[in-house]
Motif scaffolding. Sequence first.
Motif, PDB file in Angstrom:
ATOM      1  N   ASP A 278      -6.325  -6.432  -2.086  1.00  0.00           N
ATOM      2  CA  ASP A 278      -6.194  -5.028  -1.740  1.00  0.00           C
ATOM      3  C   ASP A 278      -7.584  -4.409  -1.677  1.00  0.00           C
ATOM      4  OD1 ASP A 278      -5.639  -2.096  -2.142  1.00  0.00           O
ATOM      5  OD2 ASP A 278      -3.587  -2.852  -2.293  1.00  0.00           O
ATOM      6  N   SER A 283      -4.732  -1.877  -7.992  1.00  0.00           N
ATOM      7  CA  SER A 283      -3.835  -2.978  -7.674  1.00  0.00           C
ATOM      8  C   SER A 283      -4.227  -4.174  -8.528  1.00  0.00           C
ATOM      9  CB  SER A 283      -3.960  -3.328  -6.189  1.00  0.00           C
ATOM     10  OG  SER A 283      -3.159  -4.436  -5.908  1.00  0.00           O
ATOM     11  N   MET A 305       0.347  -1.022  -9.779  1.00  0.00           N
ATOM     12  CA  MET A 305      -0.552  -0.074  -9.129  1.00  0.00           C
ATOM     13  C   MET A 305      -1.392   0.571 -10.235  1.00  0.00           C
ATOM     14  SD  MET A 305       0.118   2.902  -6.331  1.00  0.00           S
ATOM     15  CE  MET A 305       1.690   2.405  -5.706  1.00  0.00           C
ATOM     16  N   THR A 324       3.495  -1.210  -6.955  1.00  0.00           N
ATOM     17  CA  THR A 324       3.342  -0.975  -5.512  1.00  0.00           C
ATOM     18  C   THR A 324       4.700  -1.161  -4.848  1.00  0.00           C
ATOM     19  OG1 THR A 324       2.992  -3.307  -4.960  1.00  0.00           O
ATOM     20  CG2 THR A 324       1.020  -2.018  -5.537  1.00  0.00           C
ATOM     21  N   SER A 441       0.855   8.416  -5.433  1.00  0.00           N
ATOM     22  CA  SER A 441       0.252   7.202  -4.879  1.00  0.00           C
ATOM     23  C   SER A 441       0.170   7.273  -3.363  1.00  0.00           C
ATOM     24  CB  SER A 441       1.067   5.959  -5.272  1.00  0.00           C
ATOM     25  OG  SER A 441       2.329   5.977  -4.641  1.00  0.00           O
ATOM     26  N   GLU A 443      -0.407   4.311  -0.163  1.00  0.00           N
ATOM     27  CA  GLU A 443      -0.627   2.920   0.265  1.00  0.00           C
ATOM     28  C   GLU A 443      -0.856   2.917   1.764  1.00  0.00           C
ATOM     29  OE1 GLU A 443       3.009   2.252  -2.136  1.00  0.00           O
ATOM     30  OE2 GLU A 443       2.381   0.147  -2.067  1.00  0.00           O
ATOM     31  N   THR A 454      -4.712   0.503  -1.564  1.00  0.00           N
ATOM     32  CA  THR A 454      -3.736   1.119  -2.457  1.00  0.00           C
ATOM     33  C   THR A 454      -4.463   2.000  -3.460  1.00  0.00           C
ATOM     34  OG1 THR A 454      -2.273  -0.773  -2.235  1.00  0.00           O
ATOM     35  CG2 THR A 454      -1.934   0.600  -4.164  1.00  0.00           C
TER      36      THR A 454
END
Length: 489
Positions: A278, A283, A305, A324, A441, A443, A454
């Motif tokens: 990532d 992550s 995450m 995630t 969050s 992504e 992320t």
Amino acid sequence: MKTWTQEERYRPLEDPEVLRPLHEATAASPYRQSYHIQPVTGLLNDPNGFVWHQGEWHLFYQWCPWGAVHGLKHWYHIVSRDLVTWENLGVCLYPDTEYDNKGAYSGSALPLGEELYLYYTGNHRDPDWKRIPYTCLADLKDKTAPVKAASPLFGPAAGYTEHQRDPKIIPHGDGYYIVLGAQNEQKQGRVLVYKAPSPTENWTFAGELKVPGYEDFGDMWECPSIERISSQDVLLFCPQHLKLPGRGDSVHHNGYILGEMDWDSLTFTPHGQFHVLDFGFDSYAAECAALPRQDADQGVIIAWMGLPDAAYPTDEEDWQGCLTLPRALTVRDRRLIQQPLTALKKLRAREIDLVGEPRSVALPGACEIELIARGGDLDLALLAREDGTEGLRIVYDDTARQLTVDRSGLAKRFNTEQGERRTRPLPKGLHHLRVYVDHSSVEIFVNDGDAVFTTRAFPTAEEHSLHLTGDAALHLWELSPAVRDDFVV
Ligand code: FRU
């Protein structure tokens, strides 16, 4: 910030009801996610035991009930039929034996007929707080009552430090292997291999995994696994206390090497270099699901995450962490490609019209954004102020052919020493972005999985706008909830 005594961190969970007030306070946080897996109270870290078994996906996560602290770890159990909506089942593995007295640490699962075998690290500490890690087994026949084996499958190997953990079970040939993260006495990260003819007994130490060229690469390799994805072998692991270019002072990474695994000589021959999984910030400890078909062309991967030794803005609300999205995993152009699952489309509640230039809109707390680039520089600000300033910026520089994600403009900054900007070259330019925003969050899937960024993000009440500068088509969907904040322990 609260300071925790050892007694508070390792308090056994005897009566789940004591957690109810903490859960109610936690559930009221504006940063609770609506379609990402998160803890009912306290702290979540690694995903564990991700597996398809008897018509359902089972997933567990490392859970410390008491607050935003790494203390007594349990395996918390959740299930799903579609990898999108999830149900809380409560604690599966309690740290309640001599062998796991200070935590049921990370591990994996093996489905075999009706049985679901769980392999985990018993984090034993003696009265002098000396750690002895055991590899333990539990049999989960139905969804509620795991039966722990009376004694561990094996204890620590001689010649390595106390850091030996995170068993990944791998069926191969006529038997079974377990790979384990370890540290040798020279403080170098290693993978240990054990084998057995049966999943439940006669485990013996087979040796150290040889990974030519990676003898001195971080001081401990957490959560290793060897997967077969798109007919290629992949060694996934988390080398610790290692700095990598472009990743600030961060010392915890989750990455992989493509190559070839020879189980006879216990050698993983790299075909190419170590890549991070990532390109973003938060992550770690990714786990691939054990799938019904051994040679499945496509895997499914999910990660914590978050990062070890890191603090997050919700710590002051006494909780931390989420997982995630589960992602489809394939190999393309000698890289692992992570893509959002198509089943996620079912969360699209309504499409929001975007008109005007430059485009700006108020973002719903949970949404999906698709951007189709038409060439040239781009600046996509998310969670920005109404006037388009600050926020999380996704900036594409067409001359340099690189994409930068910059979270320094968010009012709540955190883990700044790890760097607040991450850049990834895109030699073929930027064509497409798909971004999933939840309440805390973001992504970002670049060019159909070429790269993923992320990050956790904790917007204030003023930080809810999207602003786009540059030539691109945009789509925006509000997403429905897929996880429930039920108090199940
Ligand atoms: C990785 C890790 C694992 C360990 C677990 C404990 O984040 O440190 O190595 O088993 O977390 O919660």
